[in-house]
Design a protein around this motif. Structure first.
Motif, PDB file in Angstrom:
ATOM      1  N   SER A 238       0.841  -1.213   0.000  1.00 15.87           N
ATOM      2  CA  SER A 238       0.000   0.000   0.000  1.00 15.87           C
ATOM      3  C   SER A 238       0.865   1.247   0.000  1.00 15.87           C
ATOM      4  O   SER A 238       0.589   2.210  -0.706  1.00 15.87           O
ATOM      5  CB  SER A 238      -0.910   0.011   1.232  1.00 15.87           C
ATOM      6  OG  SER A 238      -1.695  -1.149   1.250  1.00 15.87           O
ATOM      7  N   ILE A 239       1.933   1.210   0.797  1.00 15.69           N
ATOM      8  CA  ILE A 239       2.813   2.396   0.874  1.00 15.69           C
ATOM      9  C   ILE A 239       3.465   2.656  -0.480  1.00 15.69           C
ATOM     10  O   ILE A 239       3.483   3.780  -0.975  1.00 15.69           O
ATOM     11  CB  ILE A 239       3.878   2.193   1.971  1.00 15.69           C
ATOM     12  CG1 ILE A 239       3.221   2.248   3.347  1.00 15.69           C
ATOM     13  CG2 ILE A 239       4.981   3.243   1.861  1.00 15.69           C
ATOM     14  CD1 ILE A 239       4.139   1.853   4.494  1.00 15.69           C
ATOM     15  N   TYR A 240       3.968   1.589  -1.095  1.00 11.85           N
ATOM     16  CA  TYR A 240       4.643   1.782  -2.384  1.00 11.85           C
ATOM     17  C   TYR A 240       3.671   2.157  -3.496  1.00 11.85           C
ATOM     18  O   TYR A 240       4.049   2.735  -4.493  1.00 11.85           O
ATOM     19  CB  TYR A 240       5.431   0.524  -2.764  1.00 11.85           C
ATOM     20  CG  TYR A 240       6.655   0.327  -1.906  1.00 11.85           C
ATOM     21  CD1 TYR A 240       7.628   1.324  -1.832  1.00 11.85           C
ATOM     22  CD2 TYR A 240       6.844  -0.826  -1.164  1.00 11.85           C
ATOM     23  CE1 TYR A 240       8.741   1.164  -1.037  1.00 11.85           C
ATOM     24  CE2 TYR A 240       7.966  -0.997  -0.367  1.00 11.85           C
ATOM     25  CZ  TYR A 240       8.904   0.010  -0.306  1.00 11.85           C
ATOM     26  OH  TYR A 240      10.014  -0.133   0.484  1.00 11.85           O
ATOM     27  N   PHE A 241       2.387   1.778  -3.293  1.00 11.18           N
ATOM     28  CA  PHE A 241       1.393   2.096  -4.325  1.00 11.18           C
ATOM     29  C   PHE A 241       0.830   3.509  -4.156  1.00 11.18           C
ATOM     30  O   PHE A 241       0.175   4.036  -5.044  1.00 11.18           O
ATOM     31  CB  PHE A 241       0.246   1.067  -4.272  1.00 11.18           C
ATOM     32  CG  PHE A 241      -0.540   1.002  -5.539  1.00 11.18           C
ATOM     33  CD1 PHE A 241       0.052   0.558  -6.719  1.00 11.18           C
ATOM     34  CD2 PHE A 241      -1.866   1.390  -5.582  1.00 11.18           C
ATOM     35  CE1 PHE A 241      -0.654   0.508  -7.894  1.00 11.18           C
ATOM     36  CE2 PHE A 241      -2.589   1.338  -6.766  1.00 11.18           C
ATOM     37  CZ  PHE A 241      -1.973   0.897  -7.921  1.00 11.18           C
ATOM     38  N   LEU A 242       1.123   4.108  -3.018  1.00 11.88           N
ATOM     39  CA  LEU A 242       0.568   5.431  -2.698  1.00 11.88           C
ATOM     40  C   LEU A 242       0.828   6.501  -3.778  1.00 11.88           C
ATOM     41  O   LEU A 242      -0.076   7.266  -4.117  1.00 11.88           O
ATOM     42  CB  LEU A 242       1.122   5.899  -1.346  1.00 11.88           C
ATOM     43  CG  LEU A 242       0.211   6.813  -0.533  1.00 11.88           C
ATOM     44  CD1 LEU A 242      -1.118   6.134  -0.241  1.00 11.88           C
ATOM     45  CD2 LEU A 242       0.893   7.214   0.771  1.00 11.88           C
ATOM     46  N   PRO A 243       2.043   6.578  -4.331  1.00  8.94           N
ATOM     47  CA  PRO A 243       2.277   7.606  -5.348  1.00  8.94           C
ATOM     48  C   PRO A 243       1.307   7.535  -6.509  1.00  8.94           C
ATOM     49  O   PRO A 243       0.894   8.566  -7.048  1.00  8.94           O
ATOM     50  CB  PRO A 243       3.708   7.320  -5.821  1.00  8.94           C
ATOM     51  CG  PRO A 243       4.356   6.639  -4.680  1.00  8.94           C
ATOM     52  CD  PRO A 243       3.275   5.838  -4.020  1.00  8.94           C
ATOM     53  N   TYR A 244       0.904   6.302  -6.883  1.00  6.33           N
ATOM     54  CA  TYR A 244      -0.017   6.182  -8.013  1.00  6.33           C
ATOM     55  C   TYR A 244      -1.398   6.708  -7.649  1.00  6.33           C
ATOM     56  O   TYR A 244      -2.048   7.391  -8.429  1.00  6.33           O
ATOM     57  CB  TYR A 244      -0.120   4.723  -8.463  1.00  6.33           C
ATOM     58  CG  TYR A 244      -1.016   4.564  -9.667  1.00  6.33           C
ATOM     59  CD1 TYR A 244      -0.579   4.947 -10.931  1.00  6.33           C
ATOM     60  CD2 TYR A 244      -2.301   4.061  -9.539  1.00  6.33           C
ATOM     61  CE1 TYR A 244      -1.399   4.832 -12.031  1.00  6.33           C
ATOM     62  CE2 TYR A 244      -3.126   3.933 -10.632  1.00  6.33           C
ATOM     63  CZ  TYR A 244      -2.668   4.324 -11.882  1.00  6.33           C
ATOM     64  OH  TYR A 244      -3.492   4.212 -12.963  1.00  6.33           O
TER      65      TYR A 244
ATOM     66  N   PRO B 212       4.808   2.623  -9.063  1.00  7.20           N
ATOM     67  CA  PRO B 212       3.791   1.779  -8.411  1.00  7.20           C
ATOM     68  C   PRO B 212       3.093   0.800  -9.342  1.00  7.20           C
ATOM     69  O   PRO B 212       2.976  -0.384  -9.019  1.00  7.20           O
ATOM     70  CB  PRO B 212       2.797   2.797  -7.835  1.00  7.20           C
ATOM     71  CG  PRO B 212       3.599   4.021  -7.641  1.00  7.20           C
ATOM     72  CD  PRO B 212       4.596   4.037  -8.738  1.00  7.20           C
ATOM     73  N   VAL B 213       2.632   1.274 -10.493  1.00  4.88           N
ATOM     74  CA  VAL B 213       1.919   0.376 -11.407  1.00  4.88           C
ATOM     75  C   VAL B 213       2.879  -0.689 -11.943  1.00  4.88           C
ATOM     76  O   VAL B 213       2.534  -1.879 -12.025  1.00  4.88           O
ATOM     77  CB  VAL B 213       1.294   1.176 -12.571  1.00  4.88           C
ATOM     78  CG1 VAL B 213       0.802   0.249 -13.650  1.00  4.88           C
ATOM     79  CG2 VAL B 213       0.131   2.009 -12.064  1.00  4.88           C
TER      80      VAL B 213
END
Lengths: 459, 333
Positions: free
Chosen positions: B144-150, B210-211
């Protein structure tokens, strides 16, 4: 059972037809002149809205006609909306436009009423003589419209597509009066050299927030608001015009051009850090919030500064001064119409729209508008402008000059038609504030770019 | 033993002798049934009509309109277009002393972005996915943290980056506070022409990782574990397994990620418009932004045709990129 779907189908078809017809009629109707007692006006100046609404209230009391004001910002959004509305016949009754710019483009495209038959001498006598004819298609503008690629295609000499609403000029420096007083300056600088000394003194006393801000994200501002007035005063009228020619002996690459750029380059150490990344509004905010001590703008900047919390009484304003030994040592800045009022062809209440435009042109109404919008009106304010529009605005009005040697920022007759001030400004920004190259490099690059515009025009 | 075989009757018998196999038997049609079918069809058409009209207007009409516009000179207001043939294309590519140098400069910047963004995105997203795939605890939180930027990418985030990168921004303060003041940028990271484009590339990569990471992670989780076990039984260490087994198996996903980022790099302009407007000077002008400038920021000059032509040039380049990518995928597949 079969009757129900049939009735349902009929009702559905009827409903769809009604919706379609309503949509079609609404689309054909447009917003302009929905009711004879209602007018709609679009402006791209948010700071003008309250002042226009106040005037509209007074207008409604006198005529019974309501005027709805809508601001669409920024400028490119306004232009896009006008273009879209023009294609769907949805233009409002009145537009506030850039004088001698949008008005001619819209007028040439057939979107605006030609006001030349309506705006008579009695009307224009209310204006300062220097701006009374602004909004008209002069011979020069007409000839310009005939060149390939002109944005004014379709205009005819003698037409008038707007009357002035606000006037002013570029090349006004705003300084923080209190901070200047701290280092002993209480009067504006008379020369470019004094200005640089002032920047240096403030910069040394306040290394963090003593700099000068300018919105270089719109790169033409450094060129048109600072370098051009300084160079005009320094060189005089004709040598200044020649800087934009394709003559290598007289253009920016020449001795004159390099000398002007050398003088201009003295400002390099005093820019507010990061000014090259600021938009015009951000630069003004930097000044209003105390992050800079100087700000470059125009007469129109004051309203924005006040709206963002800067006390106008704390502003020392002065025109960009020429250097010592200049060809025009006492150079003034000539006013020109910044914005104007136009009546669209879509209006269903032309008389009402004209009445509103005429109403805003009256000197007493224009003075009220100026005080509320903190923008200079085109009307003659008499010998004491301070009494008419307040001390700060009045001082600014008094500083404008109608002298024949005054720098006229709106005069662009010496530039090629394809000239793009943003591109030229980018090349200049490479010299300062980006500090890449010396004045000779900058002169050569400017001359080459402007030469390409002449080549494009003559192609 | 005799088997009594009953011949299978034909499904349909057609008078013209053609095979009627797999065809449904049509019931005898009465006028009422025909009316019913027609009505049913009409309702069907009515339901799909909005979508068809929308596609025709928003898709076919605008594409056709834009294509025709690329052969004309127009400023959005003139009642008529001024047809100029292929002049717009020629002016942009080589002929105009005003426009072609700008397009060439923007093309170089675009090329740098097209190279750097996909390469860096893959270089960061792949190891990140491998690490996340091997994490046993808090893997959901970390994802979730790493996907946050997207999730947060958008105009507001670009403005936030501006504040971080300005002269008095968080990045300069951080560098100074950890004794790396020499790396700070007094004019801000977007104010220096030498750092502006690399900085924007980093922000683009930050948005793209992220993606890409999620796609890699999907690939890793659907990978047959017996392949990895076989590699380990053959004596391959962790690094050897990653480079010789995992990475080749994820090549098709890598190709997709590269294609997506190439497309964004080629046509995207929002980040450049919002964060630098092509500046300082002309240091971050890219082809997508130049198209926008010609269309909407050219002070009503009649350059909408030029903008449209540049858009079509970008489209052709995108087609070529997609074609090359497809060929590469075939080879890898």
């Amino acid at each position: 059972m079969t009757g129900h779907p049939r009735r349902l189908a009929r009702r559905s078809v009827a409903l769809a037809s009604a919706v379609t017809m309503t949509a079609v009629l609404a689309a054909c109707g447009g917003t302009g002149g929905g009711s004879p007692d209602e007018l709609e006006m679009w402006t791209f100046k948010q700071s003008h809205v309250p002042a226009l609404e106040q005037a509209a209230e007074q207008f409604e009391q006198e005529t019974g006609i309501t005027v709805k004001i809508q601001a669409i910002t920024p400028d490119d959004a306004f232009l896009t909306k006008v273009a879209a509305a023009a294609r769907t016949n949805d233009l409002p009754d009145i537009l506030e436009v850039h004088s001698n710019g949008d008005d001619h483009t819209f007028g040439g495209a057939g979107l605006l009423e030609d006001l030349s038959g309506v705006v008579d001498e009695e009307w224009t006598d209310q204006y300062l003589p220097a701006v009374a004819d602004e909004g008209m298609v002069t011979q020069e503008y007409y000839e310009n419209s005939l060149t390939p690629g002109s944005k004014w295609l379709g205009v005819e000499e003698g037409q008038r597509f707007s009357v002035p609403l606000t006037i002013g000029t570029f090349g006004i420096v705003y300084a923080n009066r209190e901070r200047l007083a701290e280092v002993g300056y209480t009067e504006p600088p008379a020369t470019w050299d004094e200005f640089i000394e002032m920047l240096d003194a403030v910069g040394q006393a306040r290394p963090d927030d003593g700099g000068i801000a300018n919105g270089f994200r719109a790169p033409s501002t450094g060129l048109e608001w600072l370098l051009q007035p300084m160079a005009y005063g320094m060189l005089g009228d004709q040598p200044y015009r020649d800087l934009f020619s394709d003559d290598p002996a007289a253009n920016w690459g020449s001795e004159n051009g390099v000398a002007a750029l050398t003088e201009y380059g003295r400002i390099q150490p005093y820019w507010t850090p990061g000014t090259q990344s600021l938009s015009i509004d951000e630069a003004d905010l930097s000044f209003a919030h105390g992050e800079s001590t100087f700000d470059v703008g125009g007469t129109f900047t004051l309203a924005f500064l006040e709206a963002n919390g800067f006390d106008p009484d704390n502003a020392m304003t002065f025109a960009v001064p020429p250097p010592e030994g200049a060809a025009i040592p006492d150079m003034g800045l000539a006013p020109f119409a910044l914005t104007g009022l136009s009546v669209t062809k879509d209006t269903h209440n032309k008389e009402g729209a004209l009445d509103w435009v005429r109403f805003l042109s009256q000197t007493d109404v224009a003075q009220d508008f100026a005080r509320n919008a903190l923008d200079l009106p085109p009307n003659d304010l008499g010998p004491n402008p301070e009494d008419a529009v307040g001390p700060v605005l009045g001082a600014m009005a008094a500083s404008l000059s109608s002298d024949e040697n005054a720098y006229h920022a709106a005069d662009t007759s010496y530039r090629p038609n394809a000239y793009d001030s943003a591109r030229v400004g980018e090349v200049l920004a490479d010299f300062t504030p980006l500090d890449r190259g010396d004045p000779a490099d900058a002169g050569r690059n400017l001359a080459n770019l402007i030469e390409s515009y002449w080549s494009e025009q003559n192609r | 033993m005799s088997v009594n075989v009953t011949p299978t009757p034909r499904l349909t018998s057609r008078p013209d002798g053609t095979s009627g196999k797999n065809r449904k038997v049509k019931p005898p049609s009465s006028p009422a049934a025909r009316r019913s079918r027609r009505k049913e069809a009409l309702w069907g058409f009515a339901f799909i009509a909005p979508a068809v009209i929308l596609f025709a207007v928003m898709g076919l009409y605008t594409v056709g309109y834009g294509f025709l516009l690329s052969f004309a000179q127009w400023n959005g207001f003139w009642p008529d277009w001024n047809w100029v043939g292929f002049d717009n294309y020629a002016d942009l590519l080589w002929r105009s002393p005003v426009y072609s140098p700008i397009v060439h400069d923007a093309a170089w910047n675009t090329l740098w972005v097209m190279i750097a963004v996909p390469v860096l995105t893959v270089a960061i997203a792949f190891p990140l996915a491998v690490v996340l795939n091997s994490v046993k605890r808090l893997s959901g939180v970390l994802r979730s943290i790493y996907f946050l930027p997207y999730v947060t990418t958008g105009i507001a985030v670009y403005f936030a980056w501006q504040y971080i990168l300005e002269p008095n921004g968080a990045l300069n303060l951080l560098l100074k506070s950890v004794g790396l003041g020499s790396l700070s940028q007094p004019q801000g990271f977007l104010g220096n022409p030498d750092t502006a484009l690399p900085t924007l590339i980093i922000v683009m990569v930050w948005s793209a990782v992220p993606v890409a990471m999620l796609l890699f992670l999907t690939g890793l989780q659907t990978m047959d574990s017996s392949l990895l076990e076989a590699a380990q039984l053959d004596g391959a260490g962790w690094w050897r397994t990653q480079f010789s087994v995992v990475w080749p198996l994820l090549r098709p996903i890598t190709a997709v990620i590269v294609l997506l980022n190439l497309r964004d790099s080629l046509q995207g302009f929002q980040i450049f418009l919002i964060m630098t407007n092509g500046g300082p000077g002309n240091a971050t002008n890219v082809l997508g932004l130049e198209t926008y400038r010609l269309a909407f920021l050219n002070e009503l000059a009649p350059t909408l045709g030029l903008a449209s032509a540049l858009g079509w040039i970008l489209f052709v380049v995108a087609l070529i990129v997609a074609f090359v990518n497809q060929r590469a995928m075939r080879r890898l597949g």
